[in-house]
Scaffold this motif. Structure first.
Motif, PDB file in Angstrom:
ATOM      1  N   SER A   7      48.762  42.335  42.082  1.00 55.14           N
ATOM      2  CA  SER A   7      49.244  41.056  42.587  1.00 55.14           C
ATOM      3  C   SER A   7      50.498  41.210  43.434  1.00 55.14           C
ATOM      4  CB  SER A   7      49.551  40.107  41.436  1.00 55.14           C
ATOM      5  OG  SER A   7      48.378  39.702  40.805  1.00 55.14           O
ATOM      6  N   PHE A 135      55.871  32.893  46.858  1.00 52.39           N
ATOM      7  CA  PHE A 135      54.572  32.712  46.203  1.00 52.39           C
ATOM      8  C   PHE A 135      53.767  31.660  46.977  1.00 52.39           C
ATOM      9  CE2 PHE A 135      57.884  33.799  43.260  1.00 52.39           C
ATOM     10  CZ  PHE A 135      57.333  34.764  42.426  1.00 52.39           C
ATOM     11  N   GLU A 139      45.588  29.558  47.464  1.00 49.42           N
ATOM     12  CA  GLU A 139      45.122  30.538  48.440  1.00 49.42           C
ATOM     13  C   GLU A 139      43.610  30.510  48.524  1.00 49.42           C
ATOM     14  OE1 GLU A 139      45.017  31.993  51.143  1.00 49.42           O
ATOM     15  OE2 GLU A 139      46.553  33.567  50.891  1.00 49.42           O
ATOM     16  N   TYR A 170      54.479  37.831  46.970  1.00 47.37           N
ATOM     17  CA  TYR A 170      53.426  37.944  45.956  1.00 47.37           C
ATOM     18  C   TYR A 170      52.169  37.200  46.431  1.00 47.37           C
ATOM     19  CZ  TYR A 170      57.629  39.118  43.384  1.00 47.37           C
ATOM     20  OH  TYR A 170      58.818  39.688  42.992  1.00 47.37           O
ATOM     21  N   SER A 171      51.226  37.953  46.941  1.00 46.36           N
ATOM     22  CA  SER A 171      49.969  37.375  47.404  1.00 46.36           C
ATOM     23  C   SER A 171      48.860  37.734  46.425  1.00 46.36           C
ATOM     24  CB  SER A 171      49.630  37.892  48.801  1.00 46.36           C
ATOM     25  OG  SER A 171      49.443  39.297  48.778  1.00 46.36           O
ATOM     26  N   ILE A 172      47.709  37.090  46.563  1.00 48.02           N
ATOM     27  CA  ILE A 172      46.623  37.369  45.633  1.00 48.02           C
ATOM     28  C   ILE A 172      45.966  38.710  45.950  1.00 48.02           C
ATOM     29  CG2 ILE A 172      46.177  34.895  45.443  1.00 48.02           C
ATOM     30  CD1 ILE A 172      43.484  35.428  46.926  1.00 48.02           C
ATOM     31  N   ASN A 173      45.228  39.225  44.981  1.00 53.14           N
ATOM     32  CA  ASN A 173      44.406  40.416  45.192  1.00 53.14           C
ATOM     33  C   ASN A 173      43.091  39.943  45.793  1.00 53.14           C
ATOM     34  OD1 ASN A 173      42.810  42.682  45.109  1.00 53.14           O
ATOM     35  ND2 ASN A 173      43.386  43.268  43.024  1.00 53.14           N
ATOM     36  N   ALA A 181      40.906  36.771  40.740  1.00 54.63           N
ATOM     37  CA  ALA A 181      42.157  36.635  41.492  1.00 54.63           C
ATOM     38  C   ALA A 181      43.095  35.642  40.810  1.00 54.63           C
ATOM     39  CB  ALA A 181      41.866  36.194  42.920  1.00 54.63           C
ATOM     40  N   ASP A 184      44.493  37.346  37.698  1.00 57.01           N
ATOM     41  CA  ASP A 184      45.428  38.387  38.098  1.00 57.01           C
ATOM     42  C   ASP A 184      46.765  37.786  38.556  1.00 57.01           C
ATOM     43  OD1 ASP A 184      45.764  41.336  38.826  1.00 57.01           O
ATOM     44  OD2 ASP A 184      46.218  40.373  40.748  1.00 57.01           O
ATOM     45  N   TYR A 185      46.698  36.694  39.303  1.00 53.82           N
ATOM     46  CA  TYR A 185      47.916  36.050  39.791  1.00 53.82           C
ATOM     47  C   TYR A 185      48.714  35.457  38.633  1.00 53.82           C
ATOM     48  CZ  TYR A 185      50.567  34.211  43.805  1.00 53.82           C
ATOM     49  OH  TYR A 185      51.530  33.963  44.762  1.00 53.82           O
ATOM     50  N   GLU A 186      48.023  34.882  37.653  1.00 50.42           N
ATOM     51  CA  GLU A 186      48.711  34.346  36.484  1.00 50.42           C
ATOM     52  C   GLU A 186      49.374  35.468  35.688  1.00 50.42           C
ATOM     53  OE1 GLU A 186      47.677  31.807  32.445  1.00 50.42           O
ATOM     54  OE2 GLU A 186      46.873  31.134  34.372  1.00 50.42           O
ATOM     55  N   CYS A 188      50.508  38.192  36.951  1.00 47.23           N
ATOM     56  CA  CYS A 188      51.681  38.545  37.750  1.00 47.23           C
ATOM     57  C   CYS A 188      52.840  37.607  37.442  1.00 47.23           C
ATOM     58  CB  CYS A 188      51.323  38.485  39.235  1.00 47.23           C
ATOM     59  SG  CYS A 188      52.717  38.608  40.372  1.00 47.23           S
TER      60      CYS A 188
END
Length: 315
Positions: A7, A135, A139, A170-173, A181, A184-186, A188
Motif C-alpha cells: 500500500s 491519501f 480510488e 499512499y495509493s492503492i495496490n 485493494a 490492503d488499504y485498510e 495500511c
C-alpha cells in the motif's frame, strides 16, 4: 510489515527533484462573498489557525448552527482556489507545529484543479511538504497510469509539482482485486495509526485525518458513496469496495462515512452551475426522507463549504 508494504506506493522516480523550502510571506486572502444574492461582506478573524469567515448576518451563515458547516461563497472559481490554498496552508502549519505531521485526504474530479494555487508561490516554497502524508478518499481499481485513476489525476496536477516525500504518498495496490485493494488499504491505515502517523478519534475510535478535501458529484455523491447505495450504511469497515458503481469504472474502493466523519477538518469544494440544485438541497432544509450522501457529511471537527457563485446560485 509485509502485509502493508504493497500500500505504501511512492510517486514515480520521474518526479521532479525536491526543491528547498524558502520562507515566504502568505498571500493576502481572497475577497469573500456570501449569501443567496452573492453580496460582499467583511471577513473577520476567528480563533485557531488563520481563517476567515463571514459575519452571521446572512441566512446562509446561520446554517453553521444547524450542523451544515460554514459556507463560503466566492465570486469565481479562481478566488475559491486562492482561498482554499490559504486554508490548506494554514492547517498544514497548525498540524505540523502541533504534532509534526499533516494527514491530507484528497478526492478525484475537479478537486485537484482547485488545489492548483498550492503549487505556486508563496505556498510551494513556504509549506513544509516533508510533513505531509497524502491519501485518497476513494480510488478506481485501474492501473495508476490509466486516465480514470485518481492517483494519476493527483500526480499530474499536484503531486509531481510539490516536494512531498515519495514514501508519504499512499495509493492503492492496483494489482489486487477491488476487495483485496480495499483490505490492503485498510491494513495500511491501521499500520499508520499504530505508528501514530494518523491519529484516532476519541469519540469513535476510527482514524482521524487532519484534513479531507472532498468534491461532490452532480448527484450528491461523496467519495464512491452514491445515492441509495447500501455502502452509505456501512458502519464497521474503514475502507470498503464497490463493484457496481453507477458511474464507470464499476470497481472502486472508498472510505466509509464513519472514517470521513471522524475528520478534524473537511473542506467540501463545489463549483459550477450544474451542481447548484444539489447544493440547494444539501444546505436548505429538505423534507426528503432519503438523504443524499453529501447530506451525511458531518465531521466531529469542522466542515467548510467552498462554493463559487454558480454553485451557490440557487441558495
Amino acid at each position: 510489515m509485509a502485509a502493508v508494504s504493497t500500500s505504501l506506493r511512492s510517486v514515480p522516480s520521474s518526479a521532479s527533484p525536491l526543491r528547498p523550502l524558502r520562507p515566504s510571506l502568505f498571500a493576502a486572502p481572497a475577497r469573500l462573498l456570501f449569501s443567496a444574492g452573492i453580496r460582499a461582506v467583511s471577513p473577520i478573524r476567528v480563533a485557531g489557525p488563520r481563517r476567515f469567515c463571514c459575519r452571521a448576518t446572512s441566512p446562509i451563515a446561520g446554517m453553521a448552527e444547524k450542523g451544515k458547516g460554514k459556507v463560503e461563497v466566492f465570486d469565481s472559481e479562481e478566488e475559491l482556489a486562492v482561498s482554499l490554498a490559504k486554508y490548506t496552508s494554514d492547517l498544514s502549519s497548525k498540524f505540523t507545529s502541533e504534532r509534526g505531521a499533516f494527514t491530507v485526504v484528497v478526492s478525484g474530479g475537479s478537486l485537484i484543479k482547485s488545489l492548483r494555487k498550492l503549487v505556486e508561490p508563496p505556498y510551494v516554497d513556504s509549506i513544509d511538504w516533508s510533513k505531509w502524508h497524502v491519501f485518497w478518499v476513494d480510488e478506481r481499481v485501474v492501473p495508476k497510469d490509466h486516465d480514470d485513476s485518481n492517483y494519476k489525476l493527483a500526480y499530474d496536477g499536484f503531486l509531481s509539482k510539490v516536494p512531498i516525500l515519495p514514501g508519504n504518498v499512499y495509493s492503492i495496490n492496483d494489482a489486487l482485486s477491488a476487495e483485496g485493494a480495499a483490505d490492503d488499504y485498510e491494513t495500511c491505515l491501521k499500520h499508520l495509526v499504530k505508528s501514530r502517523v494518523i491519529t484516532t478519534s476519541d469519540k469513535t475510535g476510527f482514524p482521524k485525518f487532519d484534513l479531507m478535501l472532498l468534491g461532490m458529484g452532480p448527484d450528491g455523491h461523496i467519495a464512491s458513496l452514491f445515492p441509495g447505495h447500501p455502502l452509505m450504511n456501512e458502519k464497521e469497515k474503514w475502507i470498503t469496495f464497490i463493484k457496481d458503481s453507477p458511474k464507470p469504472p464499476l470497481e472502486r474502493i472508498t472510505f466509509t462515512f464513519p472514517v470521513i466523519n471522524s475528520s478534524a477538518y473537511i473542506a467540501l469544494v463545489v463549483a459550477g452551475a450544474g451542481k447548484a440544485p444539489v447544493v440547494q438541497t444539501a444546505l436548505r432544509d429538505s423534507q426528503n426522507s432519503e438523504k443524499l450522501p453529501v447530506q451525511l457529511v458531518s465531521p466531529e471537527g469542522e466542515l467548510t463549504w467552498f462554493l463559487d457563485r454558480d454553485a451557490a446560485s440557487k441558495l
